[in-house]
Design a protein around this motif. Structure first.
Motif, PDB file in Angstrom:
ATOM      1  N   SER A 120      43.573  36.500  39.478  1.00 19.57           N
ATOM      2  CA  SER A 120      43.673  37.697  40.315  1.00 19.57           C
ATOM      3  C   SER A 120      42.841  38.808  39.681  1.00 19.57           C
ATOM      4  O   SER A 120      42.444  38.726  38.518  1.00 19.57           O
ATOM      5  N   THR A 121      42.597  39.889  40.460  1.00 15.44           N
ATOM      6  CA  THR A 121      41.861  41.036  39.922  1.00 15.44           C
ATOM      7  C   THR A 121      42.593  41.641  38.734  1.00 15.44           C
ATOM      8  O   THR A 121      41.987  42.043  37.738  1.00 15.44           O
ATOM      9  N   ASN A 138      43.619  46.819  42.947  1.00 19.18           N
ATOM     10  CA  ASN A 138      44.469  45.671  43.265  1.00 19.18           C
ATOM     11  C   ASN A 138      45.580  46.049  44.241  1.00 19.18           C
ATOM     12  O   ASN A 138      45.850  45.341  45.220  1.00 19.18           O
TER      13      ASN A 138
END
Length: 453
Positions: A43-44, A410
């Protein structure tokens, strides 16, 4: 005596190459995040630990380096730092997994955490006062310009070869640094005057790791646990700094109002440097569809301008004092940052070029001069503590800036339910947040100089 024992300019060059490489690789990895997300299924929020763990280790190592510099020769510390860096580069070039990549970043963080304070230790202790601004400009150039060059370097190698080569190509650079340092940094006898404050070091570790984990988990109730750990570390570190016989850092230097102001201003500049190095390359790749090389190339003209201005601005400070170059720099930085913030809504590639150049002109005049002006407020016996505070908080603020902008982007991506729209909104909010910090320090600096006048 001191000038005869060390060859100042090549010694600063040797430590500067190592420091430059450390900061360069820090932002070179930012343009690889989309590639790493795809390759490792991240994920970011998770991928930015490539930068965060590195800055976390540096933040812990710099206070420890304050102890090391008082108890070990600068030659031995230089050699150790160089070997740690080379080991980290080799590990990351080979790394087959994300966890191994993080291990190599840890080794590089140990090295940079020694190299940065070592470089400024040499400048502060071996440079005549009337030349200090210029030399501090040269030294700070490594930490102000490398973040802008890094994305171009990382983008070129990622696009042409692979992100692994970002690490391989720095091995010969570190070997050059080692050779220069071995020739110009002599062995010096050190009279050990302090003992290691283990509890203070533990407090620093808990403080920085807890707060960074809190920022990375922001929005979840689980973030309260690392926040409590960070607060406990803060309490332990503060207690040791005020009560221990040989604290890692003596916080008494913060009683100096001018030192505090320029320290905060310096950290805001660091926030901006690391924030834009994260936001802009990722925005250009995700929203405009540019590759990693073009995304990094956008930041190169500004980097070149900043590189030229850093030592020049130090010479200006030596000639006319800190007021004019710092205020001039903050003015340009504010105008350029406003331009970049506006452009995120209606993105134009040439506009990003221009806005970043304008902003880097300002950084070139304000950044290193704030550190010089702050350190000039201290007596020689306090240089070590002042140097430690600048370098520790510089690296931690970089980690915080990266964590904050990554978290904002995010959360925006999740909230919008659309990855592209969330990236645009998150990028805008990130730059707006940093703009507010810049305006605050700009106003505080104007008020300070008016009071002095």
């Amino acid at each position: 005596m001191k000038e005869k024992t060390i060859r100042l300019i090549p010694a600063v060059l040797a430590t500067g190459i190592m420091s430059f490489s450390g900061v360069l690789i820090e932002t070179a990895m930012n343009v690889t995040f989309p590639t790493l997300i795809h390759q490792f299924g991240l994920s970011t929020a998770l991928v930015q630990w490539v930068t965060t763990i590195y800055l976390l280790i540096i933040s812990i190592m710099v206070p420890f380096a304050n102890y090391l510099l008082k108890n070990y020769s600068i030659r031995h510390l230089f050699i150790a730092a160089n070997l740690f860096f080379i080991a980290g580069l080799i590990i990351d070039f080979w790394s087959p997994s994300f966890s191994v990549l993080l291990l190599g970043r840890l080794f590089q963080g140990v090295s940079t955490g020694i190299a940065l304070p070592l470089m400024f230790h040499i400048i502060l202790n071996f440079t005549p006062m009337h030349k200090r601004g210029t030399m501090m400009g040269v030294g700070t150039l490594t930490t102000s310009i490398a973040p802008a060059i890094g994305p171009t370097y990382g983008g070129l190698l990622t696009s042409a070869l692979s992100w692994h080569y970002i690490f391989l190509f720095l091995v010969p650079v570190l070997c050059v640094s080692m050779i220069i340092g071995l020739v110009t940094i002599p062995e010096m006898t050190i009279k050990k005057t302090t003992k290691l404050d283990f509890l203070g070091l533990l407090g620093v570790g808990l403080l920085f790791s807890g707060l960074l984990l809190f920022l990375n988990q922001l929005g979840s109730w689980l973030s309260l646990i690392p926040l409590l750990i960070g607060l406990a570390g803060t309490a332990l570190f503060y207690h040791q700094a005020n009560r221990a016989e040989y604290p890692l850092v003596r916080l008494a230097v913060l009683k100096n109002e001018t030192f505090r102001l320029f320290l905060f201003g310096f950290l805001v500049c660091q926030f901006l440097l690391l924030g834009i190095s994260f936001v802009l390359p990722n925005f250009l790749q995700i929203i405009l569809g540019k590759d990693a090389f073009v995304s990094g190339l956008v930041m190169l003209p500004g980097a070149a301008v900043g590189a030229i201005l850093a030592p020049i601005s130090g010479r200006v400070l030596d000639s006319v004092g800190p007021k004019k170059p710092i205020l001039f720099g903050l003015t340009f930085a504010t105008i350029g940052w406003i331009g970049l913030t506006i452009l995120l809504k209606s993105p134009v590639l040439l506009g990003f070029f221009a806005g970043h150049v304008f902003y880097m002109i300002g950084i070139g005049f304000a950044y290193s001069n704030m550190m010089t002006a702050g350190m000039n407020q201290l007596s020689e016996k306090d240089y070590g503590d002042g140097n430690t505070l600048f370098n520790t908080l510089q690296q931690f603020s970089g980690a915080v800036a990266t964590a904050i902008v990554a978290t904002i982007i995010n959360l925006a991506q999740i909230h919008q339910g659309n990855f592209r729209q969330g990236t645009v909104l998150g990028s805008q909010l990130s730059l707006l947040f940093l703009l507010i910090l810049l305006i605050i320090i700009f106003a505080a600096t104007i008020i300070h100089f008016k009071k002095k006048a």
